[in-house]
Scaffold this motif. Structure first.
Motif, short mmCIF file in Angstrom:
data_model
loop_
_atom_site.label_atom_id
_atom_site.label_comp_id
_atom_site.label_asym_id
_atom_site.label_seq_id
_atom_site.Cartn_x
_atom_site.Cartn_y
_atom_site.Cartn_z
N ILE A 198 56.95 24.66 83.58
CA ILE A 198 56.41 24.02 84.79
C ILE A 198 55.02 23.44 84.52
N VAL A 212 52.96 25.15 81.46
CA VAL A 212 53.23 26.59 81.56
C VAL A 212 54.66 26.82 81.10
N PRO A 219 54.27 33.79 82.57
CA PRO A 219 53.69 32.45 82.43
C PRO A 219 52.51 32.43 81.46
N SER A 242 48.46 30.02 84.53
CA SER A 242 49.22 28.88 85.05
C SER A 242 48.31 27.74 85.52
#
Lengths: 426, 174
Positions: A198, A212, A219, A242
């Protein structure tokens, strides 16, 4: 037997085309809304265009058409060379206020020189031109550069046809971080993983992506150099790491870490050194984004009870609340011209793209969909790319800041999400 | 680091041996048997006892339950989940070399990064409670998977409720 052969051929053809699609996945753009005053322009075929594998003027027309700001006027298939003046009166009579002409000629080392010129048909004057040396298979890139030139001459803003976008393609349990041209073509996979990816974010020079990845069952932030595929862990502290965001000078990353408790803002160098806390709150602080001048960091915080957008001076200081309407405003993304802030707002249970004029604080909701996420400004500040949903699948969509021009980019299969529009090429 | 790797490799080998043992009535009893076997003695050095692992895997033990569910927009442990958290706290206190990873989750509505923070809040709540009940801070890492690993992907409240969850994983399970 006679009846079976055509069917077999058909199946073989389908299998072949499917193989091609699989190997060269790309997004297709559909225009779902256009500007109200589209500028009428004619892009005549270039002289000797056949020297290139495909038509370069088709690329130029496609770019200008998809921008939603131009009305392409048909002037016939006869090429118009760069050396001669076009028939201004005839072209004006067809309704075009501008026309481009061009010539493709052999250059050194197997390359081709593409010369083109843009004219104002009313004043009957040249608006300028360019000569580009290109290897024949670079005809698309050449077309994008010509379209950028025409776009800038006519709108006064830099064109973004030569830029790239990053996004995540999820297909079953397979995640791919892909990079494609802004028109969805030439998709290339930078990373494949069985775990989610992400929050991709471009370095300002367009050479690296921070993102991430959950490949370590948690993460972790990586910095990935696109040309070499070299990956470096930028943040893998205890807890979650993140929401990376590059500073405009490319020196620092704003990130969210939970090493000292809940989700809080920090900044660090791309190699993970020099960690500094940016703000402290008793709630969630996340989704940092730098203003283009580097002076501010916008972020989402629930410190006031509901998620809202705030900003702090990047040098440190008190947070100022930015959004007040509604009970859910997240993912702030300032435009690179410093004028607007894109974000996601919850509107009667629907998540939609909104924009705030930072000078007047006026806000407008730009979309009419249900599940919009992850807005990302084009580097000229005119379009906002975002993740949405269409036909039960994750797609990318783009909307102009005035809400008029709308496009949709979807893949052949799977969910497309987490878009990030890259910077202007150097 | 080298030891940890070796130990987890051994643990994995033990677990693999257990699961590949053919038994008539499921794996529970066979895990108990293997727990006292010779190879486990080496796992004992610096890592949890074999009986500890068996209890974590025994469906009859409360410790085999690893999920804590949360109400909508809530980050407090519900009454019905308290006995489970207490049992795991007791296990961590009794097995101080055992490490736990808590993965918080959130339902899919809204921003991915904000949901990641919400999942973190849930994992942090479980961690804080375990520490209050005597587990050591250094034994537990709380992280978030946000909305990225949904257990249930239908768009209905009972599905969202399954995804508002924190999962407790022990050494060798992550």
């Amino acid at each position: 037997m006679r009846t079976r052969h055509p069917i077999l051929r058909f199946i073989a053809a389908v299998a072949l085309s499917m193989g091609t699609l699989g190997a060269q996945a790309q997004l297709t753009i559909e225009i779902t809304g256009a500007g109200s005053n589209r500028y009428p322009v004619a892009i005549a075929n270039f002289e000797n265009e056949g020297a290139l594998p495909r038509s370069v003027t088709e690329v130029v027309r496609g770019d200008l058409e998809r921008s939603g700001l131009f009305n392409l006027i048909e002037v016939g298939s006869a090429p118009m060379g760069e050396a001669a003046l076009p028939d201004f009166i005839g072209i004006k009579a067809r309704g075009a206020d501008a026309v481009s002409t061009g010539t493709v000629a052999p250059a050194d080392a197997g390359r081709q020189e593409v010369r083109f010129r843009l004219y104002d048909t009313q004043k009957q004057v040249s608006l300028g031109g360019m000569a580009l040396r290109t290897s024949p298979n670079q005809y698309r890139a050449t077309g994008h550069r010509i379209a950028d030139f025409i776009y800038e001459k006519i709108t006064g803003l830099p064109g973004v046809f030569s830029t790239r976008i990053a996004y995540v393609l999820k297909n079953g349990s397979r995640y791919e971080l892909q990079i494609a041209d802004a028109d969805g073509q030439n998709a290339q996979t930078a990373l494949v993983s069985r775990e989610p990816i992400i929050s991709p974010n471009w370095s300002p020079d367009g050479t690296r992506l921070a993102y991430v990845s959950f490949e370590a069952k948690k993460p972790v932030i990586y910095v990935h150099t696109l040309a070499t595929g070299l990956r470096q862990v930028a943040a893998n502290f205890r807890g979650s790491n993140s929401a990376p965001a590059w500073s405009p000078d490319g020196n620092r990353l704003a990130v969210v870490l939970t090493k000292d408790g809940q989700s809080q803002l920090y900044s660090l160098n791309a190699d993970g050194s020099g960690v500094r806390r940016l703000a402290s709150s008793t709630g969630i602080d996340t989704e940092p984004a730098w203003s283009a001048d580097g002076a501010w960091i916008y972020f989402t915080s629930d410190r006031g009870g509901s998620p809202q957008i705030y900003r702090i001076p990047s040098s440190g200081g008190d947070a100022q609340r930015v959004t007040y309407e509604g009970s859910y405003n997240v993912t702030p993304r300032p435009s690179s011209d410093g004028k607007n802030l894109a974000y996601i707002t919850r509107n009667n249970g629907r998540f939609q793209v909104a924009v705030m004029d930072l000078a007047s604080k006026q806000t407008a909701i730009l979309t009419d969909s249900n599940r919009d996420e992850s807005p990302s400004f084009a580097p000229n500040g005119r379009m906002i790319l975002y993740a949405s949903e269409y036909g039960g699948r994750g797609v990318l969509a783009a909307v102009s800041v005035d809400g008029r021009v709308k496009q949709r980019l979807s893949g052949q299969a799977g969910d497309v999400r987490e878009p990030a529009w890259g910077p202007l090429p150097k | 680091m080298r030891n940890a790797l070796l130990i987890s490799t051994l643990a994995a080998a033990v677990l693999a041996a257990c699961s590949s043992t053919p038994t008539g009535d499921g794996t529970g009893a066979s895990v108990e048997d293997r727990g006292t076997g010779g190879s486990v003695a080496r796992v004992d050095a610096g890592q949890p006892s074999g009986s500890g692992i068996a209890a974590l895997r025994d469906p009859k033990s409360i410790l085999s339950k690893r999920e804590i569910f949360f109400d909508f927009d809530s980050y407090v442990i519900r009454e019905d989940a308290k006995p489970l958290v207490e049992a795991h706290a007791k296990f961590l206190v009794g097995n101080p070399t055992m490490k736990m990873l808590i993965q918080g989750n959130a339902d899919e509505r809204g921003s991915r990064e904000y949901n990641l923070a919400l999942g973190q809040k849930r994992a942090d709540t479980v961690k804080k409670t375990l520490v209050l009940l005597g587990a050591k801070e250094g034994q537990i890492e709380s992280v978030s998977l946000g909305e990225e690993k949904p257990r249930c992907s239908d768009r209905a409240e009972d599905c969202y409720a399954q995804n508002r969850r924190a999962d407790m994983l022990y050494s060798g399970e992550f």
